[in-house]
Write a protein that holds these residues in place. Structure first.
Motif, PDB file in Angstrom:
ATOM      1  N   ARG A 192      16.547  -5.194  -7.410  1.00  0.00           N
ATOM      2  CA  ARG A 192      15.972  -4.706  -8.671  1.00  0.00           C
ATOM      3  C   ARG A 192      15.431  -5.856  -9.514  1.00  0.00           C
ATOM      4  O   ARG A 192      14.421  -5.708 -10.217  1.00  0.00           O
ATOM      5  CB  ARG A 192      17.034  -3.944  -9.469  1.00  0.00           C
ATOM      6  N   THR A 491       3.867  11.340   6.009  1.00  0.00           N
ATOM      7  CA  THR A 491       4.018  10.059   5.322  1.00  0.00           C
ATOM      8  C   THR A 491       3.594  10.227   3.865  1.00  0.00           C
ATOM      9  O   THR A 491       2.487  10.704   3.585  1.00  0.00           O
ATOM     10  CB  THR A 491       3.174   8.959   5.988  1.00  0.00           C
ATOM     11  N   PHE A 492       4.493   9.829   2.952  1.00  0.00           N
ATOM     12  CA  PHE A 492       4.234  10.008   1.524  1.00  0.00           C
ATOM     13  C   PHE A 492       4.367   8.674   0.799  1.00  0.00           C
ATOM     14  O   PHE A 492       4.987   7.728   1.298  1.00  0.00           O
ATOM     15  CB  PHE A 492       5.199  11.039   0.938  1.00  0.00           C
ATOM     16  N   ARG A 493       3.832   8.653  -0.394  1.00  0.00           N
ATOM     17  CA  ARG A 493       3.690   7.385  -1.119  1.00  0.00           C
ATOM     18  C   ARG A 493       5.036   6.718  -1.396  1.00  0.00           C
ATOM     19  O   ARG A 493       5.214   5.526  -1.147  1.00  0.00           O
ATOM     20  CB  ARG A 493       2.952   7.641  -2.437  1.00  0.00           C
ATOM     21  N   HIS A 494       5.996   7.448  -1.934  1.00  0.00           N
ATOM     22  CA  HIS A 494       7.233   6.819  -2.405  1.00  0.00           C
ATOM     23  C   HIS A 494       8.284   6.672  -1.304  1.00  0.00           C
ATOM     24  O   HIS A 494       9.147   5.797  -1.387  1.00  0.00           O
ATOM     25  CB  HIS A 494       7.832   7.629  -3.563  1.00  0.00           C
ATOM     26  N   VAL A 495       8.231   7.508  -0.284  1.00  0.00           N
ATOM     27  CA  VAL A 495       9.243   7.450   0.776  1.00  0.00           C
ATOM     28  C   VAL A 495       8.671   6.990   2.106  1.00  0.00           C
ATOM     29  O   VAL A 495       9.395   6.892   3.100  1.00  0.00           O
ATOM     30  CB  VAL A 495       9.940   8.822   0.947  1.00  0.00           C
ATOM     31  N   GLY A 496       7.370   6.711   2.159  1.00  0.00           N
ATOM     32  CA  GLY A 496       6.758   6.207   3.377  1.00  0.00           C
ATOM     33  C   GLY A 496       6.855   7.205   4.521  1.00  0.00           C
ATOM     34  O   GLY A 496       6.725   8.412   4.339  1.00  0.00           O
TER      35      GLY A 496
END
Length: 538
Positions: A192, A491-496
């Motif tokens: 973080r 495949t998605f932006r935040h979770v690949g």
């Protein structure tokens, strides 16, 4: 054929496996964070090399030779002399073990400090430049901080073996969660904050302190379990003079320390040689090793621990038929579950490592450095797992010298193959050498069991292996061509591509178990039978 004993072993090992599964899943989370925070270069190489040393002592003296030797000895004492004598003998064992471990910690920590100073001299930098490299210097810096963890965790492993003789399997397995909780917390905080560069040097020291704290807490909890089980060590000068536990234990531990830990010694040799190949070799071996350790830890180690305890009782009665049946039953289930794991890793290593590791300080170049390591280690999963089971009848019958002889052959083979293959295949050659040496060790153990008059159901084992391999290859081939489509759609932006890989995993399981059902694999109804019994008895 009476499968009651096999079902009992399977049920106990599944209980340990469930506890270990949670620990290994957290271990995968830890791998993901380690890769993103430490990367795949010098910092990760230093951490992997330094942490491998106390971990090796844990596997040799904790969950390895000492724990394995304690189980039959404590079971025998308990049956003949009762719990009070067990407590007195444990007092002797843990006193001596604590002194030995303290000495080991002091020697290794002092040696690391001395080597670090020596590496700064001009002559060493000229003749052994790798010792003065950044990765080795950082490893020598944090090793004195990490070594006391070996003291804590080796005692934890020995206590776990004693608890196994009381049929307490699950709670000790849960103790491993502590290390993952502490390291995940520290790594997540660093992730973080976006630590990078020189900031990571100080962070390695912080991680080392977290390891120590987790080990101390785990030891305290295990001592509490030992007290509740009525086996807390009792100190007595008279027991030291009269008991022969140390002599008996020494004769079993010395050969077993090598014989029962050939795979772990091979891994340590791998790391020592890999450090010469460059900064990316050790992280590639470490990250893949941790992923491959998932099936080994979840099932094979759990099954091996339960088998040793069960076979010790059968060996005391001289019942070789029971040992043979339990061993055949266990090997069939190891291959039934581990062969598809191996096929899955070989076919889908790239999306697996990309999802787990890529990002932060871990680059595409680091990913490709792990390619051959993943393929070869993946192919070795059945061999790595079956050796844990094959050692059980030797350990139960106190035949540690036999396993020592075969393990020395395998270790020598591994070192020679490393020196031949590492220069052509780099870290992939090191992984391949370990797999081939493990296969050799399996072969030697199997041949010896047959000579000893312990007949195995070879045909049923071969049928299980061939059937599992055929079904897994068919499922893997089909999904290998299907996965690019899944990756495009899921495949998605935040979770690949994690959703695509999760769907892939579910489809692979459905196809494998469905195909096994069509092929009438006996392992499926045996597994379901154990689960139903566990549910009804809950």
């Amino acid at each position: 054929m009476n499968t009651g004993g096999g079902h009992g072993i399977l049920k106990s090992s599944l209980g340990v496996s469930a506890a270990t599964l949670l620990s290994r899943v957290l271990g995968l989370v830890r791998v993901m964070l380690e890769a993103r925070v430490l990367g795949g270069d010098a910092i990760a190489s230093a951490w992997g090399l330094a942490f491998a040393i106390p971990n090796t002592f844990r596997r040799l003296l904790g969950e390895g030779a000492l724990g394995t030797a304690l189980i039959p000895l404590i079971s025998e004492t308990d049956a003949k002399s009762g719990p009070e004598q067990v407590r007195r003998e444990l007092g002797i064992v843990f006193s001596v073990l604590s002194l030995i471990l303290a000495l080991v910690v002091a020697v290794v920590a002092g040696g690391a400090l001395g080597l670090r100073r020596l590496a700064l001299t001009g002559s060493v930098q000229e003749f052994l430049p790798v010792l003065a490299s950044e990765r080795v210097q950082l490893a020598l810096m944090i090793l004195p901080l990490l070594m006391p963890y070996a003291f804590f965790i080796c005692l934890v492993g020995a206590i776990g073996a004693v608890l196994n003789t009381r049929k307490i399997f699950v709670l000790p397995a849960l103790g491993a969660l502590l290390l993952n909780f502490f390291l995940i917390g520290g790594l997540y905080a660093a992730f973080r904050r976006g630590l990078a560069g020189t900031e990571l040097v100080g962070f390695l020291e912080f991680l080392s302190v977290l390891v120590l704290i987790s080990g101390a807490i785990q030891l305290a909890l295990m001592l509490l379990l030992l007290w509740k089980a009525g086996r807390f060590p009792a100190m007595s000068r008279k027991a030291f003079r009269e008991s022969g536990i140390l002599g008996r234990l020494w004769r079993l531990v010395l050969p077993g320390m090598i014989g029962g830990a050939a795979l772990q010694i091979s891994f340590l040799v791998d790391r020592a040689l890999a450090i010469c190949l460059g900064p990316k070799a050790v992280p590639a071996l470490n990250y893949v090793d941790r992923i491959i350790d998932l099936p080994i830890g979840i099932y094979a180690i759990a099954l091996g621990s339960v088998l040793t305890a069960t076979m010790s009782r059968a060996a005391a009665r001289g019942n070789l038929d029971e040992i043979s049946h339990d061993l055949t039953f266990s090997l069939r289930h190891v291959y039934f579950l581990c062969v598809p794991m191996a096929v899955g890793v070989i076919f889908f290593w790239e999306p697996m490592i990309r999802i787990l590791c890529l990002g932060g300080n871990y680059t595409e170049e680091d990913l490709m450095a792990a390619r051959m390591v993943a393929i070869f280690y993946g192919a070795g999963i059945p061999a790595f797992c079956s050796i844990k089971v094959l050692l059980a009848p030797f350990n139960a019958r106190k035949m540690m010298m036999t396993t020592l002889r075969y393990s020395l052959i395998a270790i020598g083979c591994n070192i020679v193959l490393n020196l031949i293959l590492m220069w052509h295949l780099k870290q992939g050659g090191i992984a391949l050498s370990t797999v081939l040496a493990s296969m050799l060790n399996n072969t030697l153990l199997l041949r010896h069991l047959q000579k000893e008059g312990i007949p195995l159901g070879s045909r049923s084992i071969i049928r299980t292996f061939a059937r599992s391999l055929g079904v897994a290859l068919a499922a893997g081939t089909l999904l290998y061509w299907l996965y690019p489509l899944l990756r495009i759609r899921l495949t998605f932006r935040h979770v690949g591509e994690f959703p695509a890989f999760a769907v892939l995993g579910v489809l692979f399981l459905v196809l494998y178990f469905g195909g096994s059902l069509l092929c009438r694999a006996p392992e499926l109804p045996e597994l379901f039978s154990v689960m139903r019994r566990g549910k009804h008895s809950a």
